[in-house]
Scaffold this active site. Sequence first.
Site, PDB file in Angstrom:
ATOM      1  N   HIS A  39       0.935  -1.399  -0.235  1.00 52.92           N
ATOM      2  CA  HIS A  39      -0.401  -0.112   0.342  1.00 52.92           C
ATOM      3  C   HIS A  39       0.726   0.980   0.249  1.00 52.92           C
ATOM      4  O   HIS A  39       0.378   1.717  -0.552  1.00 52.92           O
ATOM      5  CB  HIS A  39      -0.782   0.072   1.090  1.00 52.92           C
ATOM      6  CG  HIS A  39      -2.370  -0.733   0.994  1.00 52.92           C
ATOM      7  ND1 HIS A  39      -2.300  -2.190   0.801  1.00 52.92           N
ATOM      8  CD2 HIS A  39      -3.172  -0.107   1.403  1.00 52.92           C
ATOM      9  CE1 HIS A  39      -3.545  -2.657   0.603  1.00 52.92           C
ATOM     10  NE2 HIS A  39      -4.269  -1.627   0.418  1.00 52.92           N
ATOM     11  N   LYS A 104      -9.539  -8.675   8.211  1.00 57.44           N
ATOM     12  CA  LYS A 104     -10.213  -9.006   8.961  1.00 57.44           C
ATOM     13  C   LYS A 104     -10.067  -7.725  10.445  1.00 57.44           C
ATOM     14  O   LYS A 104      -9.251  -6.846  10.372  1.00 57.44           O
ATOM     15  CB  LYS A 104      -9.589 -10.077  10.030  1.00 57.44           C
ATOM     16  CG  LYS A 104      -8.482  -9.350  10.253  1.00 57.44           C
ATOM     17  CD  LYS A 104      -7.961 -10.564  10.805  1.00 57.44           C
ATOM     18  CE  LYS A 104      -6.259 -10.624  12.287  1.00 57.44           C
ATOM     19  NZ  LYS A 104      -6.166  -9.998  13.520  1.00 57.44           N
TER      20      LYS A 104
END
Lengths: 200, 281
Positions: A39, A104
Amino acid sequence: MNRNKTVITPLSEEALAGLRAGDQVLLTGVIYTARDAAHRRIIEGVDRGEKPPIDLRGQTLYYVGPTPPRPGQVIGSAGPTTAYRMDSFTLRMLSLGVKATIGKGGRGKEVREAMVKHRAVYFGAIGGSGALLSGTIKRAEVVAYEDLGTEAIRRLEVVEFPVIVVNDIYGNDLLEQGKAEWRRDAPFKGAYSELPHNGG
Amino acid sequence: MREIRASAITETVARLCQEANYYLPEDVLEALKRARQEEESPRAQQVLDVILQNSQIAREKQIALCQDTGTTVIFLELGQDAHIVGGDLLEALTEGVRRGYKGGFLRNSMVRQPFSRRVNTGDNTPPVVHTEIVPGDRLKITVMPKGGGCENMSRMAILRPGDGKQGVMDFTLRTIEESGGNPCPPLIVGIGIGGSAEYVMYLAKKSLLRKVGEHNPDPEVAELEEELLSRINATGIGPQAWGGRTTALAVNIETFATHITALPVGVNLQCHSARLKTAVL
């Protein structure tokens, strides 16, 4: 509650519109792995005026850093990592066209609002089920940032990869819903707000 | 004086790294099965089923239970009458981690220079090692591959003495609430109370070595463990924070004397993939 609806990735506008928080979905198609280091590198590249190493428009990003495969295996254990760490990059990713993310845990308020604006969803996969999820990944190929090892960007072909819709395009949040439904009593009885606190 | 070879330590650590990552401890499995029976939320029941199924696949295929094969935390209990020969103890442990992770197809998750370059060390070394010197001539080695998701939700605070038991409970519950799904519930909640700033976190982590269902021998502490467990499971967070009754499988508390001015509390969470393996040399 929709049960085990199969959805093709990349997700169509219609598919996105049909998903509601709490829906259990089986993803079949192509998804891309990217986590913390990838990222950062994508966004730093874009800031320098470079194109992302893959076309992110319409794509699904899976926050995962797999274990190495044994000989003959497609991929090792490959469950989701905690999504909030990607929150600081997610607004940019949504602007680059990402339509779905898989991880998650929950997402921050800003990201949840941005998902409504960009008509994108966040899926939860079960943390700690990497051995099981590995079996739904039929092909895996590093497509960028190979030097990042487990954090490289991989193109995965998945068949019936099980997830649940945590945040839909309408602003619903499964974590809020779940807790509201199952909470039994007020969590704090003491002077909670006065306690020292070293993080969030 | 009993001699223990460094090469035996290396081999043992390598084996423990792999076994810990493939085989969920029996007590954790039993606790998960019990939780599955008692869970009321259908969604939570499904999550628990998947977790149990995952442990079977990992065992059968010798594949890591979780892709995050952790920081390798090693606890040593070194008998004061044991003598380690044929090499340096820390190097023996480090080599064990290196071999275990490479040979076991486990993920290398450690990076050097944490605040800047963060370059992967490439072999999951170095381990974090805690050593206690104990009576006897044995070496007890426990390997705990500790995942980042739960470790990152650790909290420590030095409460005021007057905050008492209620303060400890509130701080713990706040930690659990704010962690939500990040640490991968259902959790084992490790709590240290007392000591000093660094020691209270050590106690919290050390409490995670205890088997699920085993209580602190002090009845007052055991009672607090029970009370906290029921409060945590009343939050509704549930497995993966998708709602349910099973937010934690156990609360383990270790205490130590402390200074008259202080009430240190440390919370170290363990995910449901509570990997731990011990051997005695």
